[in-house]
Design a protein around this motif. Structure first.
Motif, PDB file in Angstrom:
ATOM      1  N   ALA A  99     -16.125  -6.000   5.621  1.00 58.71           N
ATOM      2  CA  ALA A  99     -16.753  -5.140   4.620  1.00 58.71           C
ATOM      3  C   ALA A  99     -15.752  -4.788   3.526  1.00 58.71           C
ATOM      4  O   ALA A  99     -14.547  -4.675   3.781  1.00 58.71           O
ATOM      5  CB  ALA A  99     -17.281  -3.868   5.281  1.00 58.71           C
ATOM      6  N   PRO A 100     -16.223  -4.600   2.296  1.00 59.37           N
ATOM      7  CA  PRO A 100     -15.298  -4.291   1.187  1.00 59.37           C
ATOM      8  C   PRO A 100     -14.513  -3.003   1.396  1.00 59.37           C
ATOM      9  O   PRO A 100     -13.342  -2.926   1.031  1.00 59.37           O
ATOM     10  CB  PRO A 100     -16.239  -4.189  -0.023  1.00 59.37           C
ATOM     11  N   PHE A 101     -15.152  -1.973   1.988  1.00 58.95           N
ATOM     12  CA  PHE A 101     -14.425  -0.719   2.171  1.00 58.95           C
ATOM     13  C   PHE A 101     -13.301  -0.856   3.194  1.00 58.95           C
ATOM     14  O   PHE A 101     -12.373  -0.049   3.225  1.00 58.95           O
ATOM     15  CB  PHE A 101     -15.385   0.401   2.596  1.00 58.95           C
ATOM     16  N   HIS A 102     -13.386  -1.902   4.038  1.00 60.15           N
ATOM     17  CA  HIS A 102     -12.339  -2.121   5.038  1.00 60.15           C
ATOM     18  C   HIS A 102     -11.238  -3.046   4.520  1.00 60.15           C
ATOM     19  O   HIS A 102     -10.058  -2.864   4.839  1.00 60.15           O
ATOM     20  CB  HIS A 102     -12.960  -2.704   6.309  1.00 60.15           C
ATOM     21  N   THR A 103     -11.615  -4.011   3.728  1.00 61.41           N
ATOM     22  CA  THR A 103     -10.640  -4.993   3.246  1.00 61.41           C
ATOM     23  C   THR A 103     -10.008  -4.609   1.911  1.00 61.41           C
ATOM     24  O   THR A 103      -8.991  -5.180   1.523  1.00 61.41           O
ATOM     25  CB  THR A 103     -11.326  -6.360   3.099  1.00 61.41           C
ATOM     26  N   SER A 104     -10.601  -3.667   1.211  1.00 62.43           N
ATOM     27  CA  SER A 104     -10.080  -3.303  -0.105  1.00 62.43           C
ATOM     28  C   SER A 104      -8.708  -2.647   0.011  1.00 62.43           C
ATOM     29  O   SER A 104      -8.442  -1.871   0.932  1.00 62.43           O
ATOM     30  CB  SER A 104     -11.051  -2.348  -0.805  1.00 62.43           C
ATOM     31  N   THR A 105      -7.846  -2.968  -0.925  1.00 60.63           N
ATOM     32  CA  THR A 105      -6.488  -2.403  -0.963  1.00 60.63           C
ATOM     33  C   THR A 105      -6.301  -1.441  -2.130  1.00 60.63           C
ATOM     34  O   THR A 105      -5.169  -1.087  -2.463  1.00 60.63           O
ATOM     35  CB  THR A 105      -5.454  -3.536  -1.067  1.00 60.63           C
ATOM     36  N   LYS A 106      -7.394  -1.021  -2.743  1.00 60.43           N
ATOM     37  CA  LYS A 106      -7.282  -0.161  -3.919  1.00 60.43           C
ATOM     38  C   LYS A 106      -6.672   1.198  -3.584  1.00 60.43           C
ATOM     39  O   LYS A 106      -5.906   1.755  -4.369  1.00 60.43           O
ATOM     40  CB  LYS A 106      -8.661   0.020  -4.555  1.00 60.43           C
ATOM     41  N   VAL A 107      -7.014   1.738  -2.405  1.00 62.66           N
ATOM     42  CA  VAL A 107      -6.463   3.041  -2.025  1.00 62.66           C
ATOM     43  C   VAL A 107      -4.952   2.954  -1.864  1.00 62.66           C
ATOM     44  O   VAL A 107      -4.199   3.812  -2.354  1.00 62.66           O
ATOM     45  CB  VAL A 107      -7.122   3.550  -0.727  1.00 62.66           C
ATOM     46  N   ASN A 108      -4.490   1.918  -1.193  1.00 61.61           N
ATOM     47  CA  ASN A 108      -3.041   1.745  -1.032  1.00 61.61           C
ATOM     48  C   ASN A 108      -2.348   1.538  -2.374  1.00 61.61           C
ATOM     49  O   ASN A 108      -1.231   2.021  -2.598  1.00 61.61           O
ATOM     50  CB  ASN A 108      -2.758   0.561  -0.110  1.00 61.61           C
ATOM     51  N   GLU A 109      -3.022   0.821  -3.268  1.00 61.86           N
ATOM     52  CA  GLU A 109      -2.436   0.610  -4.590  1.00 61.86           C
ATOM     53  C   GLU A 109      -2.344   1.923  -5.363  1.00 61.86           C
ATOM     54  O   GLU A 109      -1.346   2.184  -6.049  1.00 61.86           O
ATOM     55  CB  GLU A 109      -3.272  -0.405  -5.360  1.00 61.86           C
ATOM     56  N   LEU A 110      -3.373   2.762  -5.254  1.00 66.03           N
ATOM     57  CA  LEU A 110      -3.332   4.061  -5.921  1.00 66.03           C
ATOM     58  C   LEU A 110      -2.216   4.939  -5.357  1.00 66.03           C
ATOM     59  O   LEU A 110      -1.506   5.624  -6.101  1.00 66.03           O
ATOM     60  CB  LEU A 110      -4.686   4.765  -5.768  1.00 66.03           C
ATOM     61  N   ILE A 111      -2.068   4.928  -4.036  1.00 62.69           N
ATOM     62  CA  ILE A 111      -0.992   5.709  -3.414  1.00 62.69           C
ATOM     63  C   ILE A 111       0.367   5.229  -3.907  1.00 62.69           C
ATOM     64  O   ILE A 111       1.250   6.030  -4.241  1.00 62.69           O
ATOM     65  CB  ILE A 111      -1.088   5.607  -1.879  1.00 62.69           C
ATOM     66  N   ARG A 112       0.527   3.919  -3.971  1.00 65.44           N
ATOM     67  CA  ARG A 112       1.804   3.369  -4.423  1.00 65.44           C
ATOM     68  C   ARG A 112       2.065   3.716  -5.888  1.00 65.44           C
ATOM     69  O   ARG A 112       3.196   4.059  -6.268  1.00 65.44           O
ATOM     70  CB  ARG A 112       1.814   1.859  -4.219  1.00 65.44           C
ATOM     71  N   ASP A 113       1.021   3.655  -6.713  1.00 65.88           N
ATOM     72  CA  ASP A 113       1.198   3.998  -8.129  1.00 65.88           C
ATOM     73  C   ASP A 113       1.567   5.467  -8.302  1.00 65.88           C
ATOM     74  O   ASP A 113       2.420   5.820  -9.128  1.00 65.88           O
ATOM     75  CB  ASP A 113      -0.088   3.691  -8.901  1.00 65.88           C
ATOM     76  N   ILE A 114       0.923   6.340  -7.522  1.00 67.42           N
ATOM     77  CA  ILE A 114       1.239   7.773  -7.607  1.00 67.42           C
ATOM     78  C   ILE A 114       2.674   8.030  -7.160  1.00 67.42           C
ATOM     79  O   ILE A 114       3.410   8.810  -7.776  1.00 67.42           O
ATOM     80  CB  ILE A 114       0.242   8.584  -6.764  1.00 67.42           C
TER      81      ILE A 114
END
Length: 544
Positions: A7-22
């Motif tokens: 599922a996209p909500f499981h495979t998506s890495t956008k949250v990790n990318e946002l954390i890294r950017d912050i």
């Protein structure tokens, strides 16, 4: 599970990318590129924190000293019976003067063990007590405080015995020790965990002023730990030097009822704030039962000289036993069912327990049930003491044992009470408070509000509305289906196109002109809603 893994909500890495950017932005902008310092401020430490080497060293040092001091006490008790002046040593007086401080220190040590158990088992005591996750005492530091105070207690106790042996005035020793304890707690110098000490003082002050402010979990928990069971009161006899008159008995009864009063007042305050008779008034009744136990026991003790030859004829004896039985069953039922959540109908395989368990073995739970039942009924020993004159001579020792039994029972109670709060929020102590919806500024984007109200008609207005009035949604020009628009290339253009759409300006100005009329305005903050009487509604107008 196969569908979830892809599922996209499981495979998506956008949250990790946002954390890294912050993290990168915070490091570069606020910490001058020092990532280690940035991570200390951004990341909350885990519940199970690393042991400080110095704290571990001091803790081991104090434990080693206790291993030497404890046998020394027994050696003195076995060898020293009279002073150099052939007078009996003040062993009984020493026990009376030191037992209260000893029980307090033991309770601190037990609290450190509680924190260790919660941390190991994953019970989020930091969230439950609402303490600072970055700055708080770990279990090692709590044990360090407890063991260091216990070392001082042993040294003061031995000093009392030696002063009595050499014929000097020994009673200055407990006075000095109590003075050091008070100075340790109120010391304003930033040493010896000042923030934690002042936090404790503030919470203790909230317990003493219970009816005058809302009650949190820490207030309730600390209120339960400021008292030892009123059922466990060792009886006084006719030849006891303490509480021999009605004045002394009355004062002692008031002091014994004060801790129950604190919790009783907290329950009444929670009922006032929540308007829920159950469980708050029911819980208040539990603590009110302690009042009757103290009153009947005090009357029995005050009339003991009238029934020396026939103790069974004392009517207050039966009233005390009846009040103690009712109070004990009441409290025991509340412990097991409400505080611990046991005997749940949905327990399933966890027979007599609850559906979810944190601790690894069920044996811990069943052993805790048996222990709680036995220690709750430990007051029955008082009946045997009442009819045995020889046992009554050791009231001070028996009272100390009763205090230790109650502290140990509360120590076990803590594990399962916090576990139940962690799993089920059984006390309804919310960690997240209600957030005010008042606007932060007067610069309100009415276009965005109108769009959201049109797109999400289920939004409720939290203001209380008169029965004869109805909220009417203004007829706003439809914007069309946003999903059919072409996807823009630029992220800024995407935000503007999707979330700040183009409106019919003339239509919006017309709506705002209507909203400016005070008699038709529901709120000065939301110009998209108007308030009209039901009789003024035009035909076909939709009511929200």
């Amino acid at each position: 599970k196969a569908n979830i893994d892809v599922a996209p909500f499981h495979t998506s890495t956008k949250v990790n990318e946002l954390i890294r950017d912050i993290e990168n932005t915070f490091t570069d902008s606020l910490e001058s590129g020092n990532r280690a310092e940035a991570m200390k401020r951004l990341r909350v430490p885990p519940l199970e924190e690393k042991t400080s080497p110095m704290v571990a060293f001091r803790l081991g040092l104090f434990v080693g000293m206790l291993c030497l001091l404890l046998p020394a006490i027994f050696a003195f008790a076995n060898q020293l019976h009279t002073s150099k002046l052939n007078k009996a040593l003040e062993w009984r007086a020493a026990l009376l003067l030191y037992r209260s401080t000893c029980l307090i220190i033991v309770q601190i040590i037990f609290s450190g063990i509680n924190v260790y158990g919660w941390s190991k088992s994953g019970v989020n005591h930091i969230l439950i007590f609402e303490i600072d996750p970055r700055h708080h005492l770990t279990y090692q530091r709590i044990l360090e405080v407890g063991t260091s105070l216990l070392v001082l207690w042993f040294l003061s106790f031995i000093g009392f015995i030696l002063a009595s042996y050499f014929g000097s005035y020994p009673f200055i020793q407990p006075l000095i020790f109590v003075g050091l304890l008070i100075l340790f707690v109120i010391n304003p110098i930033p040493i010896f965990y000042r923030d934690a000490r002042f936090w404790f003082i503030k919470k203790l002050a909230r317990v003493f002023s219970s009816p005058f402010h809302p009650v949190g979990f820490t207030d309730f928990w600390l209120g339960d730990h400021t008292w030892w069971s009123t059922d466990m009161t060792s009886p006084s006899t006719s030849h006891t030097g303490f509480c021999a008159g009605w004045t002394e008995i009355f004062l002692q009864a008031i002091l014994m009822m004060l801790p129950s009063w604190f919790r009783f007042a907290q329950c009444l305050r929670r009922y006032r704030d929540t308007k829920q008779a159950f469980p708050h008034l029911t819980n208040a009744g539990k603590y009110a039962s302690g009042f009757f136990v103290v009153i009947t026991n005090s009357l029995r003790r005050g009339t003991i000289t009238k029934y020396v030859n026939n103790k069974m004829a004392n009517p207050f004896l039966y009233l005390w036993v009846l009040a103690a039985i009712i109070g004990t069953v009441y409290k025991l039922t509340w412990d097991l069912k409400m505080d611990w959540g046991f005997f749940d109908k949905k327990a399933g395989k966890n027979k007599y327990l609850r559906e979810q368990l944190v601790y690894p073995s069920k044996k811990f739970y069943y052993a805790a049930i048996v222990e709680n039942v036995l220690f709750r009924f430990a007051w029955i020993i008082n009946l045997f003491i009442y009819f045995d004159e020889h046992s009554a001579e050791y009231n001070d020792v028996i009272g100390f044992c009763f205090g230790f039994v109650e502290i140990f029972r509360r120590f076990i109670w803590n594990f399962f009470r916090l576990e139940n709060e962690h799993l089920n929020n059984c006390g309804q102590f919310r960690a997240v408070r209600d957030i005010s919806i008042s606007p932060m500024s007067t610069g309100i984007d009415y276009k965005l509000i109108d769009y959201k109200l049109r797109k999400q008609p289920g939004i409720r207005n939290r203001r209380r509305i008169a029965p004869s009035e109805t909220i009417v949604e203004e007829d706003i020009t439809s914007m069309g289906d946003i999903s059919t628009r072409d996807e823009p290339n630029n992220e800024t253009e995407s935000f503007i196109q999707y979330f700040i759409p183009t409106y019919d300006t003339a239509r919006i100005d017309s709506v705002n002109e209507i909203n400016k009329q005070p008699e038709d305005t529901l709120s000065t903050d939301t110009h998209s809603l108007t308030l009209q009487n039901e009789s003024d509604l035009p035909n076909g107008t939709a009511e929200v």
